[in-house]
Design a protein around this motif. Sequence first.
Motif, PDB file in Angstrom:
ATOM      1  N   GLY A  71       0.668  -1.180  -0.065  1.00 46.39           N
ATOM      2  CA  GLY A  71      -0.037   0.719  -0.098  1.00 46.39           C
ATOM      3  C   GLY A  71       1.067   1.222   0.022  1.00 46.39           C
ATOM      4  N   GLY A  72       0.680   2.275  -0.327  1.00 45.77           N
ATOM      5  CA  GLY A  72       0.745   3.545  -0.470  1.00 45.77           C
ATOM      6  C   GLY A  72       1.153   4.074   0.310  1.00 45.77           C
ATOM      7  N   ALA A  73       0.903   4.072   1.977  1.00 41.42           N
ATOM      8  CA  ALA A  73       1.823   4.338   2.975  1.00 41.42           C
ATOM      9  C   ALA A  73       2.998   3.764   4.103  1.00 41.42           C
ATOM     10  N   ALA A  74       2.935   2.372   3.384  1.00 38.45           N
ATOM     11  CA  ALA A  74       3.475   1.777   4.130  1.00 38.45           C
ATOM     12  C   ALA A  74       4.872   1.465   3.176  1.00 38.45           C
ATOM     13  N   THR A  75       4.723   1.947   2.080  1.00 40.85           N
ATOM     14  CA  THR A  75       5.442   2.052   0.772  1.00 40.85           C
ATOM     15  C   THR A  75       6.540   3.297   0.706  1.00 40.85           C
ATOM     16  N   ARG A  76       5.709   4.414   1.329  1.00 40.85           N
ATOM     17  CA  ARG A  76       6.272   5.630   1.638  1.00 40.85           C
ATOM     18  C   ARG A  76       7.425   5.477   2.836  1.00 40.85           C
ATOM     19  N   ASN A  77       6.718   4.256   3.540  1.00 42.47           N
ATOM     20  CA  ASN A  77       7.177   4.665   4.966  1.00 42.47           C
ATOM     21  C   ASN A  77       8.928   3.754   4.955  1.00 42.47           C
ATOM     22  N   LEU A  78       8.706   3.031   3.608  1.00 42.74           N
ATOM     23  CA  LEU A  78      10.313   2.017   3.508  1.00 42.74           C
ATOM     24  C   LEU A  78      10.627   2.725   2.829  1.00 42.74           C
ATOM     25  N   GLY A  79      10.649   3.950   2.054  1.00 42.62           N
ATOM     26  CA  GLY A  79      11.086   4.607   1.020  1.00 42.62           C
ATOM     27  C   GLY A  79      11.604   5.728   2.714  1.00 42.62           C
ATOM     28  N   LEU A  80      11.414   6.475   3.714  1.00 40.91           N
ATOM     29  CA  LEU A  80      11.362   6.882   4.574  1.00 40.91           C
ATOM     30  C   LEU A  80      12.772   6.220   5.564  1.00 40.91           C
ATOM     31  N   ASN A  81      12.261   4.990   5.731  1.00 41.39           N
ATOM     32  CA  ASN A  81      13.106   3.942   6.703  1.00 41.39           C
ATOM     33  C   ASN A  81      14.657   4.214   5.673  1.00 41.39           C
ATOM     34  N   LYS A  82      14.635   4.409   4.530  1.00 44.78           N
ATOM     35  CA  LYS A  82      16.355   3.977   3.872  1.00 44.78           C
ATOM     36  C   LYS A  82      16.732   5.359   3.445  1.00 44.78           C
ATOM     37  N   ALA A  83      16.118   6.492   3.741  1.00 44.76           N
ATOM     38  CA  ALA A  83      16.517   7.383   3.829  1.00 44.76           C
ATOM     39  C   ALA A  83      17.952   8.031   4.309  1.00 44.76           C
ATOM     40  N   ASN A  84      18.738   9.104   3.820  1.00 38.68           N
ATOM     41  CA  ASN A  84      19.959   8.973   4.443  1.00 38.68           C
ATOM     42  C   ASN A  84      20.351  10.686   4.565  1.00 38.68           C
ATOM     43  N   THR A  85      19.636  11.301   4.382  1.00 37.44           N
ATOM     44  CA  THR A  85      20.357  12.993   4.475  1.00 37.44           C
ATOM     45  C   THR A  85      18.983  13.682   5.300  1.00 37.44           C
TER      46      THR A  85
END
Length: 300
Positions: A71-85
């Motif tokens: 789903g959209g929310a979990a998919t965005r959260n996955l990206g957020l958790n991988k962000a290192n900036t």
Amino acid sequence: MIEYFDVTVVVPTKNRVAMLARALMSINEQTVIPKQVIVVDDNSDIPLDKTFFDSFQNLQLDYIYNVKSLGGAATRNLGLNKANTNFVSFLDDDDSWSPYYLENVKLVANSIGSKPAGFYSSKKFVLSNSLQHVLKKRDAIGQVALDDLVRGNVIGGTSSVTLNRLALEKVSGFDEHLPALQDYEFWLSLALAGVSFYPCVNSYMIYTINVNNNQISSNFNNHIRASNIIREKLFGRVPKGTSPKLDAALDYSVVKAVHRRSYIKSLPMTFRMLLKHRRVKSVLLLIPYKAMNFFGKYST
């Protein structure tokens, strides 16, 4: 020499290849390049081949494939958790940015300094079958805080927002239990945590209205469930006296979603909303959606 911005761009996709390529090219052609781009593929039928990304030579790309749809929310959260900036932007695969988008966000962010903040852009609206023709523009005007957001989602969708790390640390991400309105609830939660949103007037997000009307925002049953969840979650947290404003905003979002799909079903809801909240702009929903479109008043 390439100038970089310490930002990660999270791009959720269902592998709409042509639209995704358009979105990524708009990032690739920015006057200021993000340090990281994370494409999160939410279980499309066929994972993207690595050669697909060869055209975007300016970008440091990471590709994540969900083995089952989250789903959209979990998919965005996955990206957020991988962000290192220190900053995170979002760009849906069917939207795109003007070339100076990130450069102007960076200028505004630098002017704000080190405090929790979000940054929202101006918008241009196009149809999925006529991407070069701009239907209308909506400029980002003024700082947005909680008192503004309880009246409605004046910021817009995720593709028009950048958040700094201090803001992201205030909340736990998008609510994965919501079937719709995840972006609006996220902005409200940030505002409740003291985060303000600053306008990036000269940054333009190009929002694509799907002429097939199959966007998640069109599923009114999802909107009904989501609005009820948000009421239960936030009404006890918003300041006294503001819950009626939020109630009206949620009702309006539901009726607008119903209006897109079924004018007949929306009529009694519109009349009830007019009697309950007396919001002048609700009168527009008495006009059939197709008639609004005929006169160029596409609901977004």
